[in-house]
Design an enzyme around this catalytic site. Sequence first.
Site, PDB file in Angstrom:
ATOM      1  N   TYR A   1       0.836  -1.198   0.000  1.00  0.00           N
ATOM      2  CA  TYR A   1       0.000   0.000   0.000  1.00  0.00           C
ATOM      3  C   TYR A   1       0.869   1.245   0.000  1.00  0.00           C
ATOM      4  O   TYR A   1       2.047   1.208   0.336  1.00  0.00           O
ATOM      5  CB  TYR A   1      -0.983   0.014   1.179  1.00  0.00           C
ATOM      6  CG  TYR A   1      -0.368   0.313   2.520  1.00  0.00           C
ATOM      7  CD1 TYR A   1      -0.320   1.626   3.001  1.00  0.00           C
ATOM      8  CD2 TYR A   1       0.144  -0.690   3.321  1.00  0.00           C
ATOM      9  CE1 TYR A   1       0.241   1.909   4.243  1.00  0.00           C
ATOM     10  CE2 TYR A   1       0.694  -0.422   4.554  1.00  0.00           C
ATOM     11  CZ  TYR A   1       0.733   0.885   5.022  1.00  0.00           C
ATOM     12  OH  TYR A   1       1.294   1.157   6.237  1.00  0.00           O
ATOM     13  N   CYS A   2       0.252   2.331  -0.429  1.00  0.00           N
ATOM     14  CA  CYS A   2       0.898   3.643  -0.449  1.00  0.00           C
ATOM     15  C   CYS A   2      -0.168   4.663  -0.057  1.00  0.00           C
ATOM     16  O   CYS A   2      -1.109   4.326   0.646  1.00  0.00           O
ATOM     17  CB  CYS A   2       1.502   3.921  -1.823  1.00  0.00           C
ATOM     18  SG  CYS A   2       0.291   3.944  -3.170  1.00  0.00           S
ATOM     19  N   ARG A   3      -0.052   5.868  -0.524  1.00  0.00           N
ATOM     20  CA  ARG A   3      -1.038   6.894  -0.184  1.00  0.00           C
ATOM     21  C   ARG A   3      -2.336   6.713  -0.974  1.00  0.00           C
ATOM     22  O   ARG A   3      -3.417   6.722  -0.419  1.00  0.00           O
ATOM     23  CB  ARG A   3      -0.466   8.290  -0.424  1.00  0.00           C
ATOM     24  CG  ARG A   3      -1.416   9.401  -0.050  1.00  0.00           C
ATOM     25  CD  ARG A   3      -0.783  10.779  -0.272  1.00  0.00           C
ATOM     26  NE  ARG A   3      -1.782  11.799  -0.138  1.00  0.00           N
ATOM     27  CZ  ARG A   3      -2.578  12.229  -1.103  1.00  0.00           C
ATOM     28  NH1 ARG A   3      -2.475  11.714  -2.309  1.00  0.00           N
ATOM     29  NH2 ARG A   3      -3.464  13.163  -0.890  1.00  0.00           N
TER      30      ARG A   3
ATOM     31  N   GLY B   1      -2.531   4.409  -4.061  1.00  0.00           N
ATOM     32  CA  GLY B   1      -2.584   3.181  -4.850  1.00  0.00           C
ATOM     33  C   GLY B   1      -1.697   3.165  -6.082  1.00  0.00           C
ATOM     34  O   GLY B   1      -1.494   2.112  -6.679  1.00  0.00           O
TER      35      GLY B   1
ATOM     36  N   ILE C   1      -3.824   4.149   1.467  1.00  0.00           N
ATOM     37  CA  ILE C   1      -4.144   4.318   2.885  1.00  0.00           C
ATOM     38  C   ILE C   1      -5.252   5.348   3.101  1.00  0.00           C
ATOM     39  O   ILE C   1      -5.892   5.370   4.149  1.00  0.00           O
ATOM     40  CB  ILE C   1      -2.880   4.644   3.712  1.00  0.00           C
ATOM     41  CG1 ILE C   1      -3.124   4.353   5.193  1.00  0.00           C
ATOM     42  CG2 ILE C   1      -2.416   6.063   3.446  1.00  0.00           C
ATOM     43  CD1 ILE C   1      -1.879   4.324   6.042  1.00  0.00           C
TER      44      ILE C   1
END
Length: 129
Positions: A90-92, A94, A119
């Site tokens: 995951y990241c901020r 996607g 996230i």
Amino acid sequence: MDFMTILLIIAYAVTTWYLVTRFMPVKGLRNLTAEQFRQRVNQKSGVVLIDVREPHEYKRGYIPTAVNIPLSQLGKRVKEISSKNEVLLYCRSGMRSKQAAKILSKHGFTNMAHLKGGIMTWQGAIKKK
């Protein structure tokens, strides 16, 4: 053909190539909703959770049990990840997690999932450093 026509064809080809490679699905990557992702994270066994954001982003809040391996370092740190486990990314939002999956795919990883929407869509617990 004149020079402008050739230049436009080249520009069109480069733009098409960029869009296709940027948004093309990654082999072995599943897109999970926040609820599906939470269920996989809560199973704990057989999964490794990786936050691919930069360290300053990670410190502001991360999913408990996540390991921070920024996308910018992933190629050099890929050996830290066991290919025996399902890799949850995951990241901020996607986008970087999809890029991370492309890198991992090139290193032979086939069992991967990422948090669709990043996230920002996460409804579970968050830890801060």
